[in-house]
Structures are given as structure tokens and as C-alpha cells.
Write a protein that holds these residues in place. Structure first.
Motif, mmCIF file in Angstrom:
data_model
loop_
_atom_site.group_PDB
_atom_site.id
_atom_site.type_symbol
_atom_site.label_atom_id
_atom_site.label_comp_id
_atom_site.label_asym_id
_atom_site.label_seq_id
_atom_site.Cartn_x
_atom_site.Cartn_y
_atom_site.Cartn_z
ATOM 1 N N GLU A 113 0.846 -1.198 0.000
ATOM 2 C CA GLU A 113 0.000 0.000 0.000
ATOM 3 C C GLU A 113 0.877 1.242 0.000
ATOM 4 N N TRP A 114 0.516 2.186 -0.832
ATOM 5 C CA TRP A 114 1.146 3.500 -0.795
ATOM 6 C C TRP A 114 0.138 4.516 -1.350
ATOM 7 N N GLY A 115 0.366 5.767 -1.105
ATOM 8 C CA GLY A 115 -0.448 6.798 -1.733
ATOM 9 C C GLY A 115 -1.312 7.601 -0.800
ATOM 10 N N ASP A 116 -1.729 7.014 0.330
ATOM 11 C CA ASP A 116 -2.572 7.772 1.243
ATOM 12 C C ASP A 116 -1.707 8.698 2.084
ATOM 13 N N ASN A 117 -2.253 9.833 2.465
ATOM 14 C CA ASN A 117 -1.489 10.829 3.214
ATOM 15 C C ASN A 117 -2.393 11.456 4.264
ATOM 16 N N VAL A 118 -2.993 10.571 5.075
ATOM 17 C CA VAL A 118 -4.042 10.992 5.980
ATOM 18 C C VAL A 118 -3.497 11.862 7.116
ATOM 19 N N ASP A 119 -4.374 12.701 7.673
ATOM 20 C CA ASP A 119 -3.973 13.626 8.739
ATOM 21 C C ASP A 119 -3.789 12.875 10.065
ATOM 22 N N ASP A 120 -4.381 13.348 11.128
ATOM 23 C CA ASP A 120 -4.206 12.726 12.447
ATOM 24 C C ASP A 120 -5.239 11.628 12.707
ATOM 25 N N TRP A 121 -5.879 11.123 11.658
ATOM 26 C CA TRP A 121 -6.880 10.071 11.728
ATOM 27 C C TRP A 121 -8.208 10.556 12.317
ATOM 28 N N ASN A 122 -8.357 11.847 12.519
ATOM 29 C CA ASN A 122 -9.614 12.347 13.063
ATOM 30 C C ASN A 122 -10.555 12.739 11.930
ATOM 31 N N GLN A 174 -9.661 12.663 8.894
ATOM 32 C CA GLN A 174 -9.264 11.780 7.802
ATOM 33 C C GLN A 174 -9.212 12.534 6.470
ATOM 34 N N ASN A 175 -8.603 13.689 6.506
ATOM 35 C CA ASN A 175 -8.344 14.449 5.291
ATOM 36 C C ASN A 175 -6.991 14.046 4.712
ATOM 37 N N SER A 176 -6.874 14.171 3.405
ATOM 38 C CA SER A 176 -5.632 13.842 2.721
ATOM 39 C C SER A 176 -5.678 14.455 1.336
ATOM 40 N N PRO A 224 -16.976 7.999 2.919
ATOM 41 C CA PRO A 224 -16.351 6.950 2.113
ATOM 42 C C PRO A 224 -14.866 7.255 1.933
ATOM 43 N N PHE A 225 -14.111 6.268 1.510
ATOM 44 C CA PHE A 225 -12.733 6.520 1.132
ATOM 45 C C PHE A 225 -12.744 7.139 -0.261
ATOM 46 N N TYR A 226 -12.266 8.384 -0.360
ATOM 47 C CA TYR A 226 -12.315 9.139 -1.607
ATOM 48 C C TYR A 226 -11.010 9.080 -2.403
ATOM 49 N N GLY A 227 -10.102 8.184 -2.027
ATOM 50 C CA GLY A 227 -8.789 8.191 -2.655
ATOM 51 C C GLY A 227 -8.691 7.431 -3.959
ATOM 52 N N GLY A 228 -9.814 6.945 -4.476
ATOM 53 C CA GLY A 228 -9.774 6.196 -5.724
ATOM 54 C C GLY A 228 -9.411 7.068 -6.909
ATOM 55 N N ILE A 229 -8.826 6.433 -7.931
ATOM 56 C CA ILE A 229 -8.616 7.156 -9.187
ATOM 57 C C ILE A 229 -9.880 7.103 -10.045
ATOM 58 N N MET A 230 -10.886 6.366 -9.552
ATOM 59 C CA MET A 230 -12.239 6.401 -10.101
ATOM 60 C C MET A 230 -13.211 6.491 -8.928
ATOM 61 N N ASP A 231 -14.399 7.024 -9.203
ATOM 62 C CA ASP A 231 -15.386 7.092 -8.128
ATOM 63 C C ASP A 231 -16.099 5.758 -7.981
ATOM 64 N N ALA A 232 -17.141 5.710 -7.157
ATOM 65 C CA ALA A 232 -17.813 4.441 -6.878
ATOM 66 C C ALA A 232 -18.587 3.907 -8.074
ATOM 67 N N GLY A 281 2.070 1.899 9.885
ATOM 68 C CA GLY A 281 2.567 2.807 8.853
ATOM 69 C C GLY A 281 1.558 3.161 7.798
ATOM 70 N N VAL A 282 0.290 2.785 7.992
ATOM 71 C CA VAL A 282 -0.711 3.048 6.966
ATOM 72 C C VAL A 282 -1.094 4.520 7.003
ATOM 73 N N GLY A 283 -1.038 5.169 5.836
ATOM 74 C CA GLY A 283 -1.445 6.558 5.740
ATOM 75 C C GLY A 283 -0.367 7.536 6.119
ATOM 76 N N ILE A 284 0.699 7.079 6.761
ATOM 77 C CA ILE A 284 1.805 7.976 7.100
ATOM 78 C C ILE A 284 2.636 8.247 5.851
ATOM 79 N N ASN A 285 2.701 7.214 4.983
ATOM 80 C CA ASN A 285 3.286 7.404 3.650
ATOM 81 C C ASN A 285 4.768 7.736 3.692
ATOM 82 N N ASP A 286 5.503 7.089 4.586
ATOM 83 C CA ASP A 286 6.943 7.329 4.588
ATOM 84 C C ASP A 286 7.700 6.015 4.518
#
Length: 885
Positions: free
Chosen positions: A502-511, A513-515, A578-586, A880-885
Motif C-alpha cells: 500500500e502507498w499513496g494515502d497521506n491521511v492527517d491525524d486520523w480524526n 481523515q483528510n488527505s 467513504p474513502f475518496y482516494g480512488g482514481i475512479m469514483d464508486a 505505517g498506513v497513511g503515514i506514507n513514509d
């Protein structure tokens, strides 16, 4: 006729001349061959369905289910709005009943009912008898009904399914703490398999280690020769001992036989035995993502007099996969050039949940392969139809056992996980697309001994070369595994090979859940450009190093590839968004980042079924709110941008020495100024006001893309999003239809907030209604999707799309007409039940009246849930999920 009453009609005739041949999907794990004594019938149509438990004996043949809804499967319990996260879906018991009368020709045959999956806990009754109890929602439920059916009257199958929380089987974790949604119901196909009393068995039913059914493996693979090892399990349920011959016939796509071998097997009555053989293939056509060649393997069982008593076809891709520590990935005896890049996939679809018919599985795989993906990390043991598509399209599949962030020390939980691992291997072991197994539970603190046992099971169930299992780097028991996921580069070991799961997510403090990777398509142009840049090579990478396409491509060979998170927007349990990180919508409508990924594929044209070769896309909408910089995605050597007819030209040339991602984003700085476009429009030069991007290879233009700004909305255009796969008249197939608001030129007008109402005539029906926002449909970024399901009769479908609130100056209606194609699959269903269902298709609605006490209890439950969610977030951070490092 007045102008405002005119209708703009756009006809799309989906005929056999325009559409590709419908993809061939396996049925219960094989492809049917005529004249072998083996037949397969679909049991998908005309089921009675009700939510909730039922008093009395709903499994009894004489139970009155006349008040239940009539549905077809795949069925996901309900239609849901596009925004259905935060456990908006139904959780609990449901009952499904099907009346049927099998063909009298089948009397005396061996008969099995094969459910590809039923979500949750299930009990299956036939004619009042409990034949099967199953725990888990991702693997087959198979029952022998040979001696249970009544040939003198109607038979009844009754299924009690329960998708509510249960910690005693995987996934196990409460759904309000899950980062995905598994929905419910009989959400995959159901088959009746009929064959003679001497037959090739089913591996999942037989439950033999490394046995049952047909097992295809390879001893050696090279361009010069390959050895295909074959093992077929033959059972004799007849009244006498039998000596049979098993014939293995390996054929090219053209039908030409490559080689045929046969083995004699003596099988005592009531027993089973194996036919073991091997086929040597000279100069084999090898399977790879770039050239996914599939042979046909016909397996037939004959008696001494030459009569065929059983048989079927298996598609075989000859290939080898090796992970050679620091040398990286080798495919077919050669080092693989570059990184194997792909994506993760939760299959849930807007409105439908997880209940996708086979054609939609194919379309998902096709869209991802079009975008240049070469490997899919499936969640979890995936639908066989998706694996069939991966085989044909050149997509490696990384197959996982169900589980996420949950372990239960109760012994029964571990035993059920072990059972899932075994059956996961048995159902998918013969697929060419199989990349490697993930037999351990994802992001879970499991015991070390579990990791060892899981690996041992993989070796037991697949004791041949080219079967690899992986677990997370740093997880318990990782020292047992040669391939590790999600590596920390500073900790790479010379004796291991690595893959980034998994890579690509860059979530905030998990509250919140912006990225900058989580962007809904409806948020528009600039947010989607930012998402694409984030996945490719964000500008802040120097100050804050992260995993992106650019950095992954520069990793050492020991890190062989990566799957980004995530292909599609999808629903979740523990968060309201929803998880909005798709390269396509639902609905699988592309975002801007889709084209960025597409640009990373090779510009060389090939015979691949998926879209391939040179591509170019202007990621600019030419609106007052569009940026001054013009972004272009292309895999060509050179890109030329023309701004206005006869206007300024910009040229970009790819740096051949660049070592990162194959095609960096092309940005033409300060190339767009709205006031200049406004001046041209006022001067009447609208036809001269365009952006033209041309892709050049070897100095020649090989591809181009032209865009105009949108004018006043003029009409609706309606199109099929079918990937050239026609809607099949089987009563359960589904296709997406898109209505777009366009100007007179046909340019989509992205900036509007209209609603579209759909009406349908002919051999189709619309799925969902206003209660779930399915019809009327809000226009999102210029388009409004709706789902259309077929009837059982092939014929014309006519769809009319109109504005919810029409007016004299409002856009005109759009009409789509197309033909559904005949169903070539035999079906078993009650015509009377189907007709009843056709008259009562509206979804049942539950009305809940909440008093003050109930509302207060709900508030307290939510507060308690938030405390639990913090533990989820803590564990994701630790992995390490969402930390993206």
C-alpha cells in the motif's frame, strides 16, 4: 413542433458487430464442454427474500413466503446511497428461498449446488433438510443434493444468512471498526452442477490437502520448453468398480492441439483416485502481463469403450514467478524490467454494494488494465470472474485471506482462518494471474506460531515451484517468509525480496481523515489535479519525503513493485465518509489521476485486449476557475500544446535519462488566461478557442487530444459505460448508463448542479429510486450515472434522461437505445416467481420511529464507538498506513 419540445436523440446500438465477444467466465471453477455428460445451470433467478428472522419454519417446503420480495442474485440485501459509510448498510439475519424443478434428464446424475459465496454465517436447507452450515463470506458453499431432490414435485432451497458481527470467524472485527464494508447476502453466483457418477471432483468440496479437482502446476518454464504437471481427482459414486482413462488435451487458442496425454485409473466404487501426468511443451507461448497468452486444457474421463463420462475445460497460462532476493523479480526465467505497479481493490460498487455480476467484475479489471495496472491486491478471496478477467487481461492478482486488525485467541477462530487459507489456495491455484498469497491477517497482531502455521499450509496446499507467500515486514513470524510487504528501506535484508502492498494515502491525524489523496470527483478540477500530483510526485516531497510513483521507481530492484491505495472510492464502517482516494469514483467514473496512471504505461502498441499504446490527455477544463498552468498526461517522447487556433505553441520533450516514473507530469506554465478566452468568445471566434495537445514519437504525431471550453448547456447525451461488453439478458446482469450535460458541440459542462431523471422502456429496469438518490440523480462534475439491469428476454432497451425540472431554456432530453444479447447460460427458475418479481421490483423500505430514549442510546453508542475507533487509528499508525513514509 416548438423548439423547446424537440428531443436530442443519441442512438447507440450495441450489436455483435460493435461489441466484443462476451467474456467467457468459469462456472463453479471450470468451463463447460459439450457432450461430456457435465452440465451447469445458473440458479441466480427468482429468489424470495426478506430481511430479519422469521417465525415458524422458513426452511420448510410448504412455508408461505408469498409476501416476500422476489430478487435475483448476485444480491446485496438492499440498494444503498452513494454515501453509505459509517455502517449505513443492514446488518443482521436475512432469509432467501428458491423454488425450482430440475430437468428430468438430470435424474440419476450426481448433483451439486455451488454458491460462490454467501456473506457471513449461513445455513442452507434443501427441502427442509439442513445440508450445510458455513462461517465466512468469501469462499464457496457447496452441497451434494443428489439424494435430496424430489423429482415428483417442486423443490425448495432456503438460505439463512447473517452478516452481523461475530468474533469467532474472520473477518471477526466489528463492522463499525472496519475500514471497509462487506455488506451481505448471496452476493455471488449460484450454480447447479450435474454430471455422471464417475467424475472430476471439486477441490473445495473434497477438502484434501493439495488435492481434489484438477491441479495444474509447472516444473520448469523457459522460452525453449516448459513442463506442465497435471493431477486430476476422479471419484466413483457408481455401483461398480471402474477403470477409466483421463485424457489431458492442451490446445492453442486456435483449437490446434499442442500435446495430448492420457492416464488409466482404476477407481473402486465409493472411492476416488488420481490421474497424474505431465506435458512437455516446446517453444511455449508464455503468459506475462505484457502477453497474457492462455492455452485451453480439455480434460475428459472416458470408459473402456471410449464413451466420455465427464469433462471440462481449464484455461492455462504457462509462466514462472521467482523472487530472487536482491536480484528482484524474475518472470519466465528472466529479470523483470522496471517495477510491477498496480493497485488495491475493494469491489463494492455504488448502489449495489458487493453484489456485482460477472460483467462488472470484467469491466473493473479492464478499466484498471487500461490505466496501465499490472497487479491487483484483492480484498479478499476475490470473485472467480475477476480472476478470470485477470488471466485474460494480463493482471497479476495478489490474493489475501480475509482479516484486518483482528485476532481472537479462541481456538475456533484460528482454525477457521487456516481453513480459509486452504480453500483460498484451492479455488485460485490454477489461475495464470496468481502472483502470490497473503495467508496472514492484514495489519494484525497475531501470534508467531500462527504465521508459521499459515506458511506451512501454503506449502502443503501448493507443494510445487512458483507459489510464494508473503507477510508484513516487522510482523510476527516475518522471518519465515521470503517475500515481505511494505518494507522499511533502511531495514532491507539481503535474503528477502520486498513488495509495497500500500502507498499513496497521506491521511492527517486520523480524526477528520483528510488527505490530498482523498478527493471526491465532484470537488472539481483543482482538487483532482492535486490528487494526481500527490500520487505522481508532489511538490513538497523534498521537505517531506513520501512514497509516490516517482520515489518507488527509484527504489532498488529488491523492491519489485507496489500497489497504491486505492483504485475506487469505497464505503467504510468506522468512518462516516467513504474513502475518496480512488482514481475512479464508486461508479467507476475516472478522476484526473486515472489519466496520470494511464500515462505510465508503455507507448508501444500490442495485441492486449485492454487499451494500450500511445495516449495523451489534457487535464484542463478551460473555465474561469481553471489554473493558469495547463497539465497534460502523455506517454509520448514529445508533447506539443497549441493554445488557440494559430496561437502560441509550447513543446515538452521527455528527458531520456530520467530514472523515476516513466512519464512525469507535463505542465505548461502560465499558458491559460481566462480573459484572453473571453475576448475570443466575444469576438465570435469560439471555434478557434481550443487547447490541442499532440503526442509525438520519433518526430511524428501519433496521438492527439483537443478540448474546447463548454458553452451553454444544450442537451443531455446518454452513453453506455460497458467496456464493449453487452448487457446479457440473464435477468441479473447490470450495466452503468451515464447521462452528461453538454453544449451544442458535445463538450461536457462540468459546472452545474442539476438533477437528471431517468425513464426506461423495453427489456431493462432501473435499479434504485429516489430513496437512495439513484433516480433522480444529482449531476456530479457534469455526469449523472444510473444502473440498468437486464430482463430474461433479449431485445431493445430505451432510456430517456431529462432534467428533473424542465424549462423552456433548460437542456433537452437525451435518449439511448441499445440491444441486450441473448443468454447462453442454462437457467433453472420458476417462471411464475419471476413474473411476480417483475411486478414487485420496488425495494422494501424499513420505517424506524425513534423515541427520545432510543435517540439518547444511539448517541451513547456513538460515543463508545469513537473510543474504539481511536484504537483502530492507533494500530493503523503503528503499521505505517497513511503515514506514507
Amino acid at each position: 413542433m416548438k423548439k423547446n419540445l424537440l428531443i436530442a436523440i443519441f442512438l447507440i446500438w450495441t450489436s455483435s458487430l460493435l461489441a466484443m465477444d462476451f467474456p467467457k467466465f468459469s462456472t463453479a471453477g471450470f468451463y463447460e464442454l459439450p457432450n461430456t455428460g457435465r452440465e451447469v445451470y445458473s440458479m441466480n433467478l427468482a429468489w424470495r427474500f426478506i430481511k430479519g428472522d422469521v417465525e415458524g419454519s422458513p426452511y420448510a417446503t410448504d412455508f408461505d413466503d408469498s409476501g416476500w420480495e422476489v430478487v435475483s442474485i448476485p444480491h446485496g440485501l438492499e440498494y444503498l446511497p452513494v454515501e453509505a459509510s459509517g455502517c449505513a448498510n443492514y446488518q443482521g439475519i436475512v432469509w432467501c428461498r428458491k423454488r425450482f424443478t430440475p430437468d428430468s434428464r438430470l435424474k440419476g446424475k450426481q448433483l451439486f449446488i455451488h454458491f460462490e459465496a454467501i456473506m457471513g454465517k449461513s445455513k442452507v436447507y434443501v427441502n427442509g433438510r439442513l445440508l450445510k452450515e458455513h462461517y465466512g463470506g468469501y469462499l464457496p458453499v457447496i452441497l451434494d443434493v443428489t439424494d435430496v431432490l424430489d423429482w415428483e414435485k417442486e423443490n425448495v432451497i432456503a438460505v439463512k444468512a447473517d452478516n452481523s458481527n461475530d468474533p469467532l470467524y474472520p473477518v471477526g472485527k466489528p463492522q463499525n471498526l472496519l475500514d471497509f464494508t462487506y455488506f451481505g447476502g448471496i452476493y455471488r453466483d449460484c450454480w447447479l452442477v450435474a454430471h455422471n457418477k464417475v467424475f472430476i471432483t471439486n477441490a473445495n468440496y473434497e477438502n484434501e490437502v493439495a488435492g481434489g479437482g484438477l491441479f495444474v502446476s509447472f516444473a520448469e518454464v523457459s522460452e525453449r520448453n516448459a513442463t506442465v504437471n497435471l493431477k486430476a481427482h476422479i471419484r466413483n459414486n457408481s455401483e461398480k468398480n471402474e477403470q477409466v482413462t483421463v485424457i489431458f488435451n492442451l490446445k492453442k487458442k486456435s483449437g490446434e492441439t499442442v500435446k495430448q496425454v492420457s492416464k488409466k485409473v482404476s477407481v473402486r466404487k465409493g472411492k476416488a483416485g488420481y490421474a497424474v501426468a505431465s506435458i512437455g511443451v516446446d517453444s511455449p507461448l508464455l503468459w506475462s502481463p505484457e502477453n497474457p497468452y492462455l492455452y485451453d486444457l480439455d480434460v475428459m474421463v472416458t470408459t473402456d469403450d471410449g464413451a466420455v463420462v465427464d469433462g471440462y475445460r481449464q484455461r492455462v497460462g504457462i509462466r514462472s514467478i521467482e523472487f530472487k532476493q536482491t536480484e528482484g523479480l524474475w518472470i519466465n526465467g528472466k529479470p523483470y524490467d522496471g517495477k510491477l505497479m498496480g493497485t488495491n481493490r475493494h469491489q463494492d460498487f455504488a448502489i449495489l454494494g458487493n453484489a456485482l455480476p460477472n460483467s462488472m467484475q470484467w469491466r473493473d479489471a479492464k478499466k484498471l488494465r487500461d490505466a496501465g495496472m499490472k497487479v491487483i491486491r484483492t480484498h479478499y478471496v476475490i470473485d472467480p470472474a475477476f480472476m478470470d478477467a485477470c488471466d485474460e487481461l494480463g493482471l497479476f492478482a495478489l490474493v489475501e485471506v480475509p482479516g484486518w486488525q483482528f485476532w481472537n485467541n479462541e481456538p475456533v477462530f484460528g482454525e477457521r482462518v487456516y481453513s480459509d487459507i486452504r480453500n483460498m489456495i484451492r479455488i485460485h491455484r490454477n489461475h495464470a494471474s496468481l502472483f502470490f498469497w497473503e495467508p496472514v491477517l492484514n495489519e494484525t497482531r497475531y501470534p508467531d506460531e500462527f504465521a508459521k502455521k499459515a506458511l506451512d499450509i501454503c506449502k502443503e496446499e501448493y507443494p510445487y515451484p512458483y507459489s510464494i507467500a508473503a507477510c508484513d515486514h516487522g510482523a510476527a513470524g516475518d522471518h519465515y517468509y521470503s517475500l515481505l510487504l511494505r518494507p522499511i528501506e533502511s531495514d532491507l535484508r539481503d535474503d528477502k525480496t520486498y513488495f509495497i502492498r500500500e502507498w499513496g494515502d497521506n491521511v492527517d491525524d486520523w480524526n477528520a481523515q483528510n488527505s490530498d489523496s482523498r478527493v471526491a470527483r465532484g470537488w472539481g478540477e483543482v482538487p483532482m489535479l492535486i490528487q494526481a500530483e500527490h500520487y505522481a510526485n508532489p511538490s513538497y516531497i523534498k521537505e517531506h519525503p513520501i512514497l509516490c510513483y516517482e520515489t518507488i521507481c527509484n527504489k532498488p530492484k529488491q523492491i519489485v513493485g507496489a500497489c497504491f491505495w486505492h483504485s475506487f472510492d469505497h464505503q467504510r464502517g468506522y468512518h462516516a465518509d467513504p474513502f475518496y482516494g480512488g482514481i475512479m469514483d464508486a461508479f467507476r467514473q475516472p478522476k484526473t489521476s486515472y489519466y496520470m496512471f494511464m500515462a505510465q504505461r508503455s507507448p508501444e502498441k500490442s495485441d492486449l485486449i485492454a487499451d494500450n499504446g500511445p495516449m495523451i490527455h489534457i487535464a484542463h477544463e478551460i473555465t474561469p476557475f481553471s489554473p493558469a498552468d495547463v497539465t497534460v498526461y502523455s506517454n509520448c517522447e514529445e508533447v506539443r500544446l497549441t493554445v488557440f487556433k494559430g496561437g502560441k505553441e509550447y513543446v515538452y520533450k521527455k528527458d531520456p535519462s530520467h530514472k523515476g516514473m516513466p512519464s512525469p507530469i507535463v505542465t505548461f506554465k502560465d499558458a491559460y488566461h481566462f480573459m484572453e478566452w473571453k475576448a475570443m468568445a466575444r469576438a465570435g471566434k469560439q471555434d478557434d478557442a481550443y487547447l490541442l495537445a499532440e503526442g509525438l514519437i520519433g518526430g511524428k504525431v501519433v496521438v492527439s487530444h483537443k478540448r474546447y471550453p463548454s458553452g451553454q448547456a444544450d442537451h443531455l447525451i446518454v452513453r453506455l459505460d460497458d467496456e464493449h461488453v453487452s448487457l446479457k439478458a440473464d435477468g441479473s446482469d447490470v450495466v452503468t448508463v451515464i447521462a452528461e450535460v453538454v453544449d451544442k458541440r458535445g463538450t461536457v459542462k462540468r459546472l452545474n448542479n442539476s438533477h437528471v431523471r431517468f425513464d426506461i422502456q423495453g427489456e431493462g429496469r432501473l435499479l434504485g429510486d429516489a430513496s437512495v438518490g439513484a433516480n433522480p440523480v444529482p449531476v456530479i462534475w457534469g455526469s449523472a450515472p444510473v444502473l440498468v439491469q437486464s430482463t430474461t428476454k433479449p431485445g431493445k432497451v430505451r432510456i430517456i434522461a431529462s432534467m428533473q425540472n424542465p424549462g423552456q431554456s433548460r437542456p433537452l432530453e437525451g435518449v439511448l437505445e441499445f440491444e441486450t444479447v441473448a443468454n447462453d447460460q442454462k437457467e433453472i427458475f420458476s417462471q411464475e416467481e419471476l413474473l411476480i418479481g417483475g411486478k414487485s421490483r420496488s425495494k422494501m423500505k424499513s420505517v424506524v420511529n425513534k423515541n427520545d430514549l432510543e435517540r439518547e442510546n444511539e448517541r451513547l453508542r456513538k460515543e463508545l464507538n469513537q473510543l474504539k475507533v481511536r484504537e483502530v487509528e492507533k494500530q493503523q499508525t503503528q503499521f505505517g498506513v497513511g503515514i506514507n513514509d
